[in-house]
Motif scaffolding. Sequence first.
Motif, PDB file in Angstrom:
ATOM      1  N   TRP A   1     -12.001  17.412 -10.432  1.00 64.51           N
ATOM      2  CA  TRP A   1     -11.444  16.068 -10.334  1.00 64.51           C
ATOM      3  C   TRP A   1     -11.538  15.304 -11.654  1.00 64.51           C
ATOM      4  CZ3 TRP A   1      -9.312  13.517  -6.028  1.00 64.51           C
ATOM      5  CH2 TRP A   1      -9.291  14.270  -4.839  1.00 64.51           C
ATOM      6  N   LEU A   2     -12.326  15.791 -12.579  1.00 61.96           N
ATOM      7  CA  LEU A   2     -12.525  15.080 -13.840  1.00 61.96           C
ATOM      8  C   LEU A   2     -11.553  15.624 -14.884  1.00 61.96           C
ATOM      9  CD1 LEU A   2     -14.727  12.869 -13.861  1.00 61.96           C
ATOM     10  CD2 LEU A   2     -15.203  14.640 -12.160  1.00 61.96           C
ATOM     11  N   ALA A   3     -10.264  15.424 -14.618  1.00 60.50           N
ATOM     12  CA  ALA A   3      -9.212  15.921 -15.491  1.00 60.50           C
ATOM     13  C   ALA A   3      -8.082  14.896 -15.514  1.00 60.50           C
ATOM     14  CB  ALA A   3      -8.705  17.281 -15.008  1.00 60.50           C
ATOM     15  N   THR A   4      -7.124  15.097 -16.373  1.00 57.67           N
ATOM     16  CA  THR A   4      -6.067  14.101 -16.585  1.00 57.67           C
ATOM     17  C   THR A   4      -5.227  13.870 -15.339  1.00 57.67           C
ATOM     18  OG1 THR A   4      -5.943  14.679 -18.932  1.00 57.67           O
ATOM     19  CG2 THR A   4      -4.062  13.524 -17.988  1.00 57.67           C
ATOM     20  N   GLU A   5      -4.798  14.938 -14.655  1.00 54.43           N
ATOM     21  CA  GLU A   5      -3.901  14.768 -13.506  1.00 54.43           C
ATOM     22  C   GLU A   5      -4.547  13.992 -12.370  1.00 54.43           C
ATOM     23  OE1 GLU A   5      -0.870  17.292 -10.588  1.00 54.43           O
ATOM     24  OE2 GLU A   5      -2.348  18.355 -11.808  1.00 54.43           O
ATOM     25  N   PRO A   6      -5.748  14.345 -11.885  1.00 58.33           N
ATOM     26  CA  PRO A   6      -6.352  13.546 -10.819  1.00 58.33           C
ATOM     27  C   PRO A   6      -6.638  12.110 -11.249  1.00 58.33           C
ATOM     28  CG  PRO A   6      -7.871  15.248 -11.599  1.00 58.33           C
ATOM     29  CD  PRO A   6      -6.534  15.559 -12.163  1.00 58.33           C
ATOM     30  N   GLU A   7      -7.037  11.907 -12.500  1.00 52.73           N
ATOM     31  CA  GLU A   7      -7.278  10.547 -12.973  1.00 52.73           C
ATOM     32  C   GLU A   7      -6.001   9.718 -12.901  1.00 52.73           C
ATOM     33  OE1 GLU A   7     -10.402   8.974 -14.787  1.00 52.73           O
ATOM     34  OE2 GLU A   7     -10.819  10.147 -12.994  1.00 52.73           O
ATOM     35  N   ARG A   8      -4.898  10.292 -13.347  1.00 56.83           N
ATOM     36  CA  ARG A   8      -3.623   9.582 -13.325  1.00 56.83           C
ATOM     37  C   ARG A   8      -3.162   9.314 -11.896  1.00 56.83           C
ATOM     38  NH1 ARG A   8      -0.995  12.872 -16.214  1.00 56.83           N
ATOM     39  NH2 ARG A   8      -0.033  14.072 -14.515  1.00 56.83           N
ATOM     40  N   MET A   9      -3.365  10.291 -11.020  1.00 60.17           N
ATOM     41  CA  MET A   9      -2.937  10.114  -9.634  1.00 60.17           C
ATOM     42  C   MET A   9      -3.732   9.006  -8.960  1.00 60.17           C
ATOM     43  SD  MET A   9      -2.621  13.047  -6.667  1.00 60.17           S
ATOM     44  CE  MET A   9      -1.404  13.964  -7.632  1.00 60.17           C
ATOM     45  N   LEU A  10      -5.041   8.978  -9.166  1.00 52.83           N
ATOM     46  CA  LEU A  10      -5.853   7.908  -8.590  1.00 52.83           C
ATOM     47  C   LEU A  10      -5.415   6.556  -9.113  1.00 52.83           C
ATOM     48  CD1 LEU A  10      -9.434   9.504  -8.718  1.00 52.83           C
ATOM     49  CD2 LEU A  10      -7.975   9.207  -6.702  1.00 52.83           C
ATOM     50  N   ALA A  11      -5.146   6.466 -10.411  1.00 52.68           N
ATOM     51  CA  ALA A  11      -4.717   5.199 -10.994  1.00 52.68           C
ATOM     52  C   ALA A  11      -3.390   4.750 -10.403  1.00 52.68           C
ATOM     53  CB  ALA A  11      -4.611   5.338 -12.513  1.00 52.68           C
ATOM     54  N   ASP A  12      -2.472   5.681 -10.192  1.00 51.55           N
ATOM     55  CA  ASP A  12      -1.163   5.330  -9.639  1.00 51.55           C
ATOM     56  C   ASP A  12      -1.277   4.736  -8.242  1.00 51.55           C
ATOM     57  OD1 ASP A  12       0.088   6.211 -11.925  1.00 51.55           O
ATOM     58  OD2 ASP A  12       0.694   8.152 -11.092  1.00 51.55           O
ATOM     59  N   PHE A  13      -2.270   5.179  -7.476  1.00 50.99           N
ATOM     60  CA  PHE A  13      -2.452   4.685  -6.112  1.00 50.99           C
ATOM     61  C   PHE A  13      -3.525   3.599  -6.014  1.00 50.99           C
ATOM     62  CE2 PHE A  13      -0.183   8.605  -5.268  1.00 50.99           C
ATOM     63  CZ  PHE A  13       0.596   8.292  -4.162  1.00 50.99           C
ATOM     64  N   ARG A  14      -3.950   3.080  -7.167  1.00 50.42           N
ATOM     65  CA  ARG A  14      -4.945   1.991  -7.223  1.00 50.42           C
ATOM     66  C   ARG A  14      -6.247   2.403  -6.517  1.00 50.42           C
ATOM     67  NH1 ARG A  14      -1.013  -0.070  -4.690  1.00 50.42           N
ATOM     68  NH2 ARG A  14      -2.288  -1.118  -3.119  1.00 50.42           N
ATOM     69  N   ILE A  15      -6.706   3.597  -6.837  1.00 48.13           N
ATOM     70  CA  ILE A  15      -7.973   4.112  -6.322  1.00 48.13           C
ATOM     71  C   ILE A  15      -8.929   4.238  -7.502  1.00 48.13           C
ATOM     72  CG2 ILE A  15      -9.135   5.934  -5.036  1.00 48.13           C
ATOM     73  CD1 ILE A  15      -6.979   4.631  -3.386  1.00 48.13           C
ATOM     74  N   ALA A  16     -10.068   3.567  -7.426  1.00 43.34           N
ATOM     75  CA  ALA A  16     -11.063   3.667  -8.488  1.00 43.34           C
ATOM     76  C   ALA A  16     -11.952   4.881  -8.250  1.00 43.34           C
ATOM     77  CB  ALA A  16     -11.912   2.397  -8.533  1.00 43.34           C
ATOM     78  N   ARG A  17     -12.266   5.595  -9.333  1.00 48.54           N
ATOM     79  CA  ARG A  17     -13.215   6.704  -9.206  1.00 48.54           C
ATOM     80  C   ARG A  17     -14.625   6.186  -9.458  1.00 48.54           C
ATOM     81  NH1 ARG A  17     -15.543   9.454 -12.851  1.00 48.54           N
ATOM     82  NH2 ARG A  17     -13.948   9.213 -14.467  1.00 48.54           N
ATOM     83  N   VAL A  18     -15.523   6.549  -8.563  1.00 52.61           N
ATOM     84  CA  VAL A  18     -16.918   6.117  -8.641  1.00 52.61           C
ATOM     85  C   VAL A  18     -17.568   6.650  -9.918  1.00 52.61           C
ATOM     86  CG1 VAL A  18     -19.195   6.458  -7.572  1.00 52.61           C
ATOM     87  CG2 VAL A  18     -17.207   5.870  -6.150  1.00 52.61           C
TER      88      VAL A  18
END
Length: 246
Positions: free
Chosen positions: A140-157
């Motif tokens: 999960w600590l990679a560019t694609e999941p980070e971008r996807m979370l940001a697009d859906f307004r989900i903050a990563r802990v």
Amino acid sequence: MDIRIGTAGWSFPRDLDFPAEGSGLERYAARLACVEINSSFYRPHQRKTYERWAASTPPTFRFAVKVPQTITHERRLAAIDDLLARFLDETDGLGAKRGPLLVQLPPSLRFDAERVGAFLETWRRQTDAPTVLEPRHASWLATEPERMLADFRIARVAADPAIVPEAAEPGGWRGLTYRRWHGSPVIYESAYPPETLEALAARLAAEGETWCIFDNTKFGAATRDALMVLDCLTARIRPRPSTGSG
């Protein structure tokens, strides 16, 4: 600054200076401004239970709520429409006091773009609530999941201890920072040394909307750590007395 310091659950050691009267939650809420409800991960609570909790706390108090394991661990984010609808209806009982919803993933759940994309679309179709996600697999600590979370307004802990160094820093959507400190070196047990908590307070003071939850609750360290960080923050933002003569 909207900085909230709290613990996972509202139990606390008896020797700490909390009010003597009231329920455990009422006494807790007299000193701390938020709490993370973890029991919702293991079992559902009726809407009226959430309503009672909300009614027993001050107007500015907020609850984070952990998403049920039936969604995260049993169905592993897939086909969760019915479970999510039930969870949201129950937690609506908190009203305006409902804060972030916490999605904590099992350590074995790798990032899969198709599965995660479908989950996030379902999530945002049903709720616009502030949401934070705690992955526990390094994929999960990679560019694609980070971008996807940001697009859906989900903050990563931002977690401590972190599975990889990047997991110690907040990610995903940056409109909200949510830190979960589990205890180190022994998770759920160890207290943090004063110098570590002082450094944490300095970081929190420099951030925007921030939650910091201590999950090292087994022996009561969470409450002590939370109160120390709160004291450090209070000392930082308290106006200094004037030394002028006129």
